[in-house]
Design a protein around this motif. Structure first.
Motif, PDB file in Angstrom:
ATOM      1  N   LYS A  14     -71.831  72.471 -39.506  1.00 17.48           N
ATOM      2  CA  LYS A  14     -70.733  72.260 -40.439  1.00 17.48           C
ATOM      3  C   LYS A  14     -70.066  73.603 -40.705  1.00 17.48           C
ATOM      4  O   LYS A  14     -70.626  74.658 -40.412  1.00 17.48           O
ATOM      5  CB  LYS A  14     -71.216  71.628 -41.746  1.00 17.48           C
ATOM      6  N   CYS A  15     -68.874  73.566 -41.302  1.00 16.60           N
ATOM      7  CA  CYS A  15     -68.123  74.808 -41.470  1.00 16.60           C
ATOM      8  C   CYS A  15     -67.616  74.976 -42.893  1.00 16.60           C
ATOM      9  O   CYS A  15     -67.464  74.016 -43.647  1.00 16.60           O
ATOM     10  CB  CYS A  15     -66.946  74.854 -40.500  1.00 16.60           C
ATOM     11  N   ILE A  16     -67.393  76.247 -43.250  1.00 14.46           N
ATOM     12  CA  ILE A  16     -66.652  76.632 -44.448  1.00 14.46           C
ATOM     13  C   ILE A  16     -65.284  77.095 -43.947  1.00 14.46           C
ATOM     14  O   ILE A  16     -65.201  78.026 -43.145  1.00 14.46           O
ATOM     15  CB  ILE A  16     -67.333  77.773 -45.207  1.00 14.46           C
ATOM     16  N   LEU A  17     -64.213  76.465 -44.408  1.00 13.67           N
ATOM     17  CA  LEU A  17     -62.875  76.770 -43.905  1.00 13.67           C
ATOM     18  C   LEU A  17     -62.110  77.690 -44.850  1.00 13.67           C
ATOM     19  O   LEU A  17     -62.234  77.579 -46.071  1.00 13.67           O
ATOM     20  CB  LEU A  17     -62.064  75.490 -43.735  1.00 13.67           C
ATOM     21  N   ARG A  18     -61.314  78.593 -44.264  1.00 11.63           N
ATOM     22  CA  ARG A  18     -60.315  79.328 -45.029  1.00 11.63           C
ATOM     23  C   ARG A  18     -59.103  79.586 -44.131  1.00 11.63           C
ATOM     24  O   ARG A  18     -59.260  79.974 -42.977  1.00 11.63           O
ATOM     25  CB  ARG A  18     -60.851  80.662 -45.538  1.00 11.63           C
ATOM     26  N   PHE A  19     -57.921  79.372 -44.670  1.00 14.78           N
ATOM     27  CA  PHE A  19     -56.692  79.600 -43.911  1.00 14.78           C
ATOM     28  C   PHE A  19     -55.991  80.840 -44.456  1.00 14.78           C
ATOM     29  O   PHE A  19     -55.879  81.022 -45.671  1.00 14.78           O
ATOM     30  CB  PHE A  19     -55.769  78.377 -44.013  1.00 14.78           C
ATOM     31  N   THR A  20     -55.546  81.706 -43.543  1.00 17.78           N
ATOM     32  CA  THR A  20     -54.894  82.948 -43.946  1.00 17.78           C
ATOM     33  C   THR A  20     -53.783  83.291 -42.959  1.00 17.78           C
ATOM     34  O   THR A  20     -53.843  82.918 -41.779  1.00 17.78           O
ATOM     35  CB  THR A  20     -55.918  84.100 -44.017  1.00 17.78           C
ATOM     36  N   TYR A  21     -52.777  84.001 -43.457  1.00 16.96           N
ATOM     37  CA  TYR A  21     -51.652  84.414 -42.617  1.00 16.96           C
ATOM     38  C   TYR A  21     -51.800  85.846 -42.104  1.00 16.96           C
ATOM     39  O   TYR A  21     -51.047  86.260 -41.229  1.00 16.96           O
ATOM     40  CB  TYR A  21     -50.339  84.295 -43.409  1.00 16.96           C
ATOM     41  N   SER A  22     -52.732  86.623 -42.668  1.00 12.10           N
ATOM     42  CA  SER A  22     -52.895  88.016 -42.245  1.00 12.10           C
ATOM     43  C   SER A  22     -54.323  88.458 -42.461  1.00 12.10           C
ATOM     44  O   SER A  22     -55.039  87.932 -43.310  1.00 12.10           O
ATOM     45  CB  SER A  22     -51.949  88.938 -43.022  1.00 12.10           C
ATOM     46  N   SER A  23     -54.741  89.451 -41.674  1.00 10.14           N
ATOM     47  CA  SER A  23     -56.102  89.977 -41.784  1.00 10.14           C
ATOM     48  C   SER A  23     -56.099  91.492 -41.905  1.00 10.14           C
ATOM     49  O   SER A  23     -57.100  92.145 -41.622  1.00 10.14           O
ATOM     50  CB  SER A  23     -56.924  89.560 -40.557  1.00 10.14           C
ATOM     51  N   ASP A  24     -54.963  92.056 -42.343  1.00  3.61           N
ATOM     52  CA  ASP A  24     -54.859  93.500 -42.517  1.00  3.61           C
ATOM     53  C   ASP A  24     -53.863  93.763 -43.642  1.00  3.61           C
ATOM     54  O   ASP A  24     -52.789  93.137 -43.685  1.00  3.61           O
ATOM     55  CB  ASP A  24     -54.388  94.165 -41.221  1.00  3.61           C
ATOM     56  N   THR A  25     -54.199  94.684 -44.521  1.00  6.28           N
ATOM     57  CA  THR A  25     -53.318  94.963 -45.657  1.00  6.28           C
ATOM     58  C   THR A  25     -52.006  95.611 -45.225  1.00  6.28           C
ATOM     59  O   THR A  25     -51.058  95.680 -46.010  1.00  6.28           O
ATOM     60  CB  THR A  25     -54.015  95.872 -46.672  1.00  6.28           C
ATOM     61  N   SER A  26     -51.921  96.094 -43.974  1.00  2.23           N
ATOM     62  CA  SER A  26     -50.681  96.672 -43.477  1.00  2.23           C
ATOM     63  C   SER A  26     -49.720  95.613 -42.936  1.00  2.23           C
ATOM     64  O   SER A  26     -48.563  95.913 -42.638  1.00  2.23           O
ATOM     65  CB  SER A  26     -50.964  97.702 -42.381  1.00  2.23           C
ATOM     66  N   ASP A  27     -50.212  94.380 -42.801  1.00  2.00           N
ATOM     67  CA  ASP A  27     -49.347  93.305 -42.311  1.00  2.00           C
ATOM     68  C   ASP A  27     -48.227  93.024 -43.308  1.00  2.00           C
ATOM     69  O   ASP A  27     -48.429  93.076 -44.529  1.00  2.00           O
ATOM     70  CB  ASP A  27     -50.150  92.024 -42.089  1.00  2.00           C
ATOM     71  N   SER A  28     -47.055  92.729 -42.794  1.00  2.00           N
ATOM     72  CA  SER A  28     -45.936  92.407 -43.668  1.00  2.00           C
ATOM     73  C   SER A  28     -45.085  91.315 -43.018  1.00  2.00           C
ATOM     74  O   SER A  28     -44.655  91.472 -41.875  1.00  2.00           O
ATOM     75  CB  SER A  28     -45.079  93.651 -43.917  1.00  2.00           C
ATOM     76  N   PRO A  29     -44.895  90.200 -43.701  1.00  2.41           N
ATOM     77  CA  PRO A  29     -45.488  89.854 -44.993  1.00  2.41           C
ATOM     78  C   PRO A  29     -46.964  89.475 -44.854  1.00  2.41           C
ATOM     79  O   PRO A  29     -47.411  89.130 -43.765  1.00  2.41           O
ATOM     80  CB  PRO A  29     -44.655  88.659 -45.452  1.00  2.41           C
ATOM     81  N   ARG A  30     -47.661  89.533 -45.971  1.00  2.00           N
ATOM     82  CA  ARG A  30     -49.098  89.217 -45.925  1.00  2.00           C
ATOM     83  C   ARG A  30     -49.357  87.715 -46.033  1.00  2.00           C
ATOM     84  O   ARG A  30     -50.432  87.260 -45.698  1.00  2.00           O
ATOM     85  CB  ARG A  30     -49.814  89.948 -47.063  1.00  2.00           C
ATOM     86  N   ASP A  31     -48.408  86.984 -46.550  1.00  6.02           N
ATOM     87  CA  ASP A  31     -48.583  85.541 -46.720  1.00  6.02           C
ATOM     88  C   ASP A  31     -47.230  84.859 -46.723  1.00  6.02           C
ATOM     89  O   ASP A  31     -46.187  85.518 -46.636  1.00  6.02           O
ATOM     90  CB  ASP A  31     -49.384  85.219 -47.991  1.00  6.02           C
ATOM     91  N   ALA A  32     -47.252  83.546 -46.856  1.00  4.69           N
ATOM     92  CA  ALA A  32     -46.029  82.747 -46.768  1.00  4.69           C
ATOM     93  C   ALA A  32     -45.534  82.362 -48.156  1.00  4.69           C
ATOM     94  O   ALA A  32     -46.224  82.532 -49.165  1.00  4.69           O
ATOM     95  CB  ALA A  32     -46.296  81.498 -45.939  1.00  4.69           C
ATOM     96  N   THR A  33     -44.359  81.803 -48.203  1.00  2.00           N
ATOM     97  CA  THR A  33     -43.831  81.282 -49.461  1.00  2.00           C
ATOM     98  C   THR A  33     -44.617  80.053 -49.887  1.00  2.00           C
ATOM     99  O   THR A  33     -45.291  79.401 -49.078  1.00  2.00           O
ATOM    100  CB  THR A  33     -42.354  80.890 -49.304  1.00  2.00           C
ATOM    101  N   LYS A  34     -44.480  79.712 -51.148  1.00  3.50           N
ATOM    102  CA  LYS A  34     -45.163  78.510 -51.639  1.00  3.50           C
ATOM    103  C   LYS A  34     -44.707  77.279 -50.874  1.00  3.50           C
ATOM    104  O   LYS A  34     -45.533  76.421 -50.512  1.00  3.50           O
ATOM    105  CB  LYS A  34     -44.907  78.332 -53.139  1.00  3.50           C
ATOM    106  N   ALA A  35     -43.430  77.187 -50.602  1.00  2.00           N
ATOM    107  CA  ALA A  35     -42.911  76.012 -49.903  1.00  2.00           C
ATOM    108  C   ALA A  35     -43.544  75.865 -48.522  1.00  2.00           C
ATOM    109  O   ALA A  35     -43.914  74.762 -48.103  1.00  2.00           O
ATOM    110  CB  ALA A  35     -41.388  76.111 -49.782  1.00  2.00           C
ATOM    111  N   MET A  36     -43.686  76.994 -47.811  1.00  2.00           N
ATOM    112  CA  MET A  36     -44.283  76.929 -46.477  1.00  2.00           C
ATOM    113  C   MET A  36     -45.776  76.602 -46.560  1.00  2.00           C
ATOM    114  O   MET A  36     -46.301  75.820 -45.761  1.00  2.00           O
ATOM    115  CB  MET A  36     -44.063  78.239 -45.723  1.00  2.00           C
ATOM    116  N   ILE A  37     -46.460  77.198 -47.547  1.00  2.54           N
ATOM    117  CA  ILE A  37     -47.889  76.906 -47.722  1.00  2.54           C
ATOM    118  C   ILE A  37     -48.091  75.420 -47.986  1.00  2.54           C
ATOM    119  O   ILE A  37     -48.960  74.773 -47.373  1.00  2.54           O
ATOM    120  CB  ILE A  37     -48.471  77.748 -48.873  1.00  2.54           C
ATOM    121  N   LEU A  38     -47.299  74.854 -48.881  1.00  2.00           N
ATOM    122  CA  LEU A  38     -47.432  73.427 -49.194  1.00  2.00           C
ATOM    123  C   LEU A  38     -47.135  72.569 -47.975  1.00  2.00           C
ATOM    124  O   LEU A  38     -47.780  71.534 -47.760  1.00  2.00           O
ATOM    125  CB  LEU A  38     -46.507  73.056 -50.354  1.00  2.00           C
TER     126      LEU A  38
END
Length: 456
Positions: A14-38
């Motif tokens: 079985k798995c523990i899931l996590r979704f992320t848009y970046s794996s480095d603090t230098s990434d830009s942007p680090r995440d998506a807008t709320k609308a895209m996440i939803l």
């Protein structure tokens, strides 16, 4: 993703899931807008539903680098860091909307884990989950925790805002919701074994990332606690004693008393049913009897006592049966997979071919009908009735008969017996509790059962 889920299922994992848009603090942007996440969560929903059997839990993710809600690029979610004090009401509402979307996308029997206690307190309730709220499938009951900088500093690198208040909160919460995570830096002596073992037990850890942080994991090995952590993460059930009748009668109940200990840090956080299985020694046919006890409440450190009167299956036939305790996966797709059944920590109890835990007891099931009215087959006398300390049984050629005593549940009761003459036997009833009993005399096809009352 579906390919990965299929591989997990085929491998018995079985798995523990996590979704992320970046794996480095230098990434830009680090995440998506709320609308895209939803939008993405909406796309994920059918995969969550289809594969919930191999999903243990889902971490909130999406926001910030690594999905840890730390360094978001989106002003609508707030600024840098874990500090909640700078967040506006709008920031909090936007974060809560993402969590609610994730809860709604998952089946109601799966949980979402949040990165720090304050997230759940600020977004949902400042109060810890109580016993009566647990496992109700409400949002509060489905929000767990994960710590991804375990032991890294006095406040675990911002995981806690107020240790004095949040430690008791987290200790109570994690009795009922999933807790796990990873370390992130070596910080001796806090990352040494003594503190690690104490806090994993206190906060009911179910899992830990073995890959990160390597120096801390190596430190557990050097400190000789790695094996203990490996054994005790999650649940670890050990049977202590079990009491069952030697025989029961078709149509009656089966009384059981099982005592066990949970040596692990946690209990199962996803639903799990417990069954007593009866296996006929002649035909090998099995009968599963659902227990009332909820394994999610089998929490240590004290001994757990399960006392139940189980209803025997209506199609149960007479014969001798081996008894087992069985805790299969609750998902229909995995229920028959033995690698998903819970194995107890005892030696010589596990059956790998069935997923059963052998209780090392043979039960006789008979069709003996204990009458509730006096029979007249035999010219038998019983006295005194009610009996106190002794009961006398008189019958011509009594020594040719087998005498058995049953309680009202159909259990055979062993008591001292004295043969006075060939026609008279004395039964010692001094240690019996007050109540209704049955004296059964049998010789070949002849049976006579009488009811008696014991009253001291």
């Amino acid at each position: 993703m579906q390919s990965d889920f299929d591989k997990l299922r085929n491998a018995g994992l079985k798995c523990i899931l996590r979704f992320t848009y970046s794996s480095d603090t230098s990434d830009s942007p680090r995440d998506a807008t709320k609308a895209m996440i939803l939008s993405h969560i909406s796309q994920l929903r059918p995969y969550f539903i289809l594969n919930s059997d191999v999903i243990a839990a889902v971490q909130a993710g999406f926001i910030g680098t690594w999905g840890e809600w730390y360094s978001t690029s989106q002003a609508e979610f707030g600024g840098w860091g874990y500090d909640q004090t700078n967040l506006t009401t709008t920031n909090l509402n936007n974060r809560k909307e993402v969590v609610n979307a994730l809860l709604n996308a998952l089946p109601a029997n799966r949980s979402v884990q949040l990165r720090k206690p304050a997230f759940k307190q600020d977004l949902f309730s400042p109060n810890a989950l109580q016993n009566y709220q647990a496992f109700t499938q409400s949002s509060l009951a489905r929000l767990g925790h994960h710590n991804d900088c375990f032991l890294a500093s006095a406040d675990d690198n911002g995981t806690y805002d107020d240790v004095a208040a949040e430690y008791p909160y987290l200790e109570q919460e994690t009795k009922f919701v999933p807790m796990g995570g990873e370390t992130c830096s070596l910080n001796s002596p806090r990352t040494d074994c003594a503190t690690a073992l104490f806090e994993m037990k206190k906060f009911h850890w179910s899992y830990m990332n073995l890959d990160y942080y390597p120096d801390v994991i190596d430190n557990f090995t050097t400190g000789s606690c790695f094996a203990e952590i490996q054994n005790n993460l999650g649940y670890r059930f050990e049977l202590k004693t079990a009491e069952f009748p030697a025989s029961v009668t078709v149509g009656r109940t089966l009384p059981i008393v099982i005592k066990m200990k949970n040596l692990g840090y946690a209990a199962p956080f996803n639903e799990r049913k417990a069954y007593i299985v009866l296996k006929n020694l002649t035909t090998n046919q099995t009968y599963s009897i659902l227990m009332n006890s909820d394994p999610r409440l089998w929490m240590g450190p004290n001994e757990i006592t399960i006392s139940e009167n189980l209803t025997l299956p209506s199609n149960l036939i007479t014969g001798n049966y081996k008894m087992y305790l069985y805790l299969p996966d609750s998902s229909p797709t995995l229920a028959s997979r033995t690698e998903y059944a819970i194995r107890f920590a005892n030696e010589n109890t596990w059956e790998s071919t069935t997923g059963y835990n052998n209780l090392n007891h043979t039960l006789n099931v008979s069709d003996l009908t204990l009458g509730y009215q006096n029979n007249v087959k035999l010219n038998m006398s019983l006295y005194p009735v009610p009996a106190q300390n002794e009961l006398t049984v008189e019958l011509e050629d009594l020594n040719d008969y087998q005498i058995s005593l049953y309680n009202s549940l159909g259990q055979v009761i062993e008591i001292p017996t004295s043969v006075l003459t060939a026609n008279k036997v004395l039964l010692n009833t001094s240690n019996l509790v007050d109540g209704l009993y049955f004296v059964d005399l049998s010789k070949g096809a002849i049976k006579d059962t009488r009811k008696i009352i014991v009253k001291h």
